[in-house]
Design an enzyme around this catalytic site. Sequence first.
Site, PDB file in Angstrom:
ATOM      1  N   PHE A 206      73.537 -23.631  48.937  1.00 19.38           N
ATOM      2  CA  PHE A 206      72.287 -24.108  48.336  1.00 19.38           C
ATOM      3  C   PHE A 206      71.159 -23.870  49.337  1.00 19.38           C
ATOM      4  O   PHE A 206      71.200 -24.367  50.459  1.00 19.38           O
ATOM      5  CB  PHE A 206      72.353 -25.604  48.000  1.00 19.38           C
ATOM      6  N   ASP A 315      70.431 -22.110  57.903  1.00 23.82           N
ATOM      7  CA  ASP A 315      69.633 -23.055  57.115  1.00 23.82           C
ATOM      8  C   ASP A 315      70.044 -24.480  57.518  1.00 23.82           C
ATOM      9  O   ASP A 315      71.063 -25.000  57.074  1.00 23.82           O
ATOM     10  CB  ASP A 315      69.900 -22.794  55.627  1.00 23.82           C
ATOM     11  N   LYS A 346      63.483 -31.839  55.385  1.00 26.71           N
ATOM     12  CA  LYS A 346      64.149 -33.143  55.239  1.00 26.71           C
ATOM     13  C   LYS A 346      63.883 -34.058  56.442  1.00 26.71           C
ATOM     14  O   LYS A 346      62.780 -34.497  56.634  1.00 26.71           O
ATOM     15  CB  LYS A 346      65.634 -32.942  54.972  1.00 26.71           C
ATOM     16  N   THR A 370      48.047 -21.542  51.368  1.00 21.01           N
ATOM     17  CA  THR A 370      46.867 -22.372  51.668  1.00 21.01           C
ATOM     18  C   THR A 370      47.186 -23.431  52.730  1.00 21.01           C
ATOM     19  O   THR A 370      46.509 -23.528  53.745  1.00 21.01           O
ATOM     20  CB  THR A 370      46.360 -23.087  50.391  1.00 21.01           C
TER      21      THR A 370
END
Length: 488
Positions: A206, A315, A346, A370
């Site tokens: 994931f 990751d 997280k 942005t």
Amino acid sequence: MQPASALTLSRSAAAINGIRCLSGIATSEPSNPNVKTKIPGPKSDELKIAMAKVHQNPSVKMFVDYEKCFGNYLVDADGNEILDTFMQISSIPLGYNHPELVALHKDPRLITAAVSRPALGSFPRTDFAKLVDNALISIAPKGLSSVQTMLCGTSANENALKTAFIHYQTAKRGGKSPTAADLESCMNQQLPGTPHLSVLGFHGAFHGRSLAMLSVTRSKAVHKVDIPAHDWPIANFPRYKYPLEKHEEHNHAQDEKCLKEVRDLIAARKNDKRDVAAVIVEPIQSEGGDHHASAEFFHGLQKICKDNGVCFIVDEVQTGAGASGTMWAHEQWNLPSSPDIVTFSKKALIGGYYYKPEFKINEPYRIYNTWMGEPTKLVILEKAVEVMKRENLVKKTKEIGEELIKGLRRLESHYPQKVFNVRGMGTLVAFDTCDTQTRDKLMDIALQKGLQIGGCGDTSIRFRPALIFAEKHLQTTLDLLEKSIKTL
Ligand SMILES: Cc1ncc(COP(=O)(O)O)c(C=O)c1O
């Protein structure tokens, strides 16, 4: 063992008093869970109906009274006090309303950054480099001294992949910027400007739900169905048998089989002129079912990447910032050199990625949007890191995680038909149940007793507490879990 939260709170007593007067935010934890209604209760049900009129809500579990939450305890809209070992999907490092973080409301940097939110890529704050240094570089994995902030875990991964692609193509051009032909052809999505590159990921992984990340996310069909995907290669991730020491042969064979697949897939793509530019992998496949792999597997994976000029991306969105018992889970593999890129979010409060110097991109606007992160989160992380270091929370997380594993192994031996495959790293701890229905039922029963635990994969339960999860929370967790298991 000294309860981490007691330490944290006593030192913060002065801040607590000031905050109570100012904002009415909770300043202490309940001593035990207290459940007054079914969960979700009537108030949550009512709020869910109201939400449906203005916003999608099918995944909403319960509404939360955030001012009343404190430490390891969540208080829902119906006043139920719940011991939370899942912590907003593994994302609150110091528990709810930590006094020293709440006290930051007096810090002008927090107010101005929130009210006049900068477009960081063009107009960063004067103190931006200092904030990044204090909050992120001070906890950087060894060998990675540069960082890029982003909005969330998905955008961190997405931009890490872009960085890998740009690096791959730049290396092919001998370090030069894109040519006129590259710039022209990319506007029609043609070669050479739009290369046929790919990213190798793993079954069960994931990495987020954006369009590109869904091509490397393979944890559950519900995330992917109906969405077009890149034709990128997929390897198997090891599936171990537990306890590890009794299944060394099987587990080693898993490592070898999966590494061979990676090697073969990279070679096949090269033959096809659709080179793999990056491999992305989680230290623990979390959403996919808390699947672990050995340090040897990750050594092998890094070596394959090095041999093939492929970027090795780890990751650490879910495993990073202390929860594994080291600041970064990959540090426990003792790799000969750091991964090329490590992504986070997280518990790190802000999304982003660390990268090796050779992955720095020189042209403007290639890695850009942005906001590109959020300085308010850096102000909060700066303080959270100070608390984590001062209170030794990473070491305490390692110790309490070991106790959690021991406690679950005891449950495993008492209820072998209902609890198995206990595994963990720090407090990133999990076990399996016999099927999805049993797992979901166990989560419901536990919640109704005042214990929030997480599910993952098809049959697993995972724990993702805050770094202030201490002995007394552990005892309550094991007690309520055992009572819940008994009623299954
Ligand atoms: C390992 C991993 N990567 C990426 C993500 C996506 O992060 P976010 O939800 O912040 O976009 C998650 C989220 O659970 C995750 O666990």
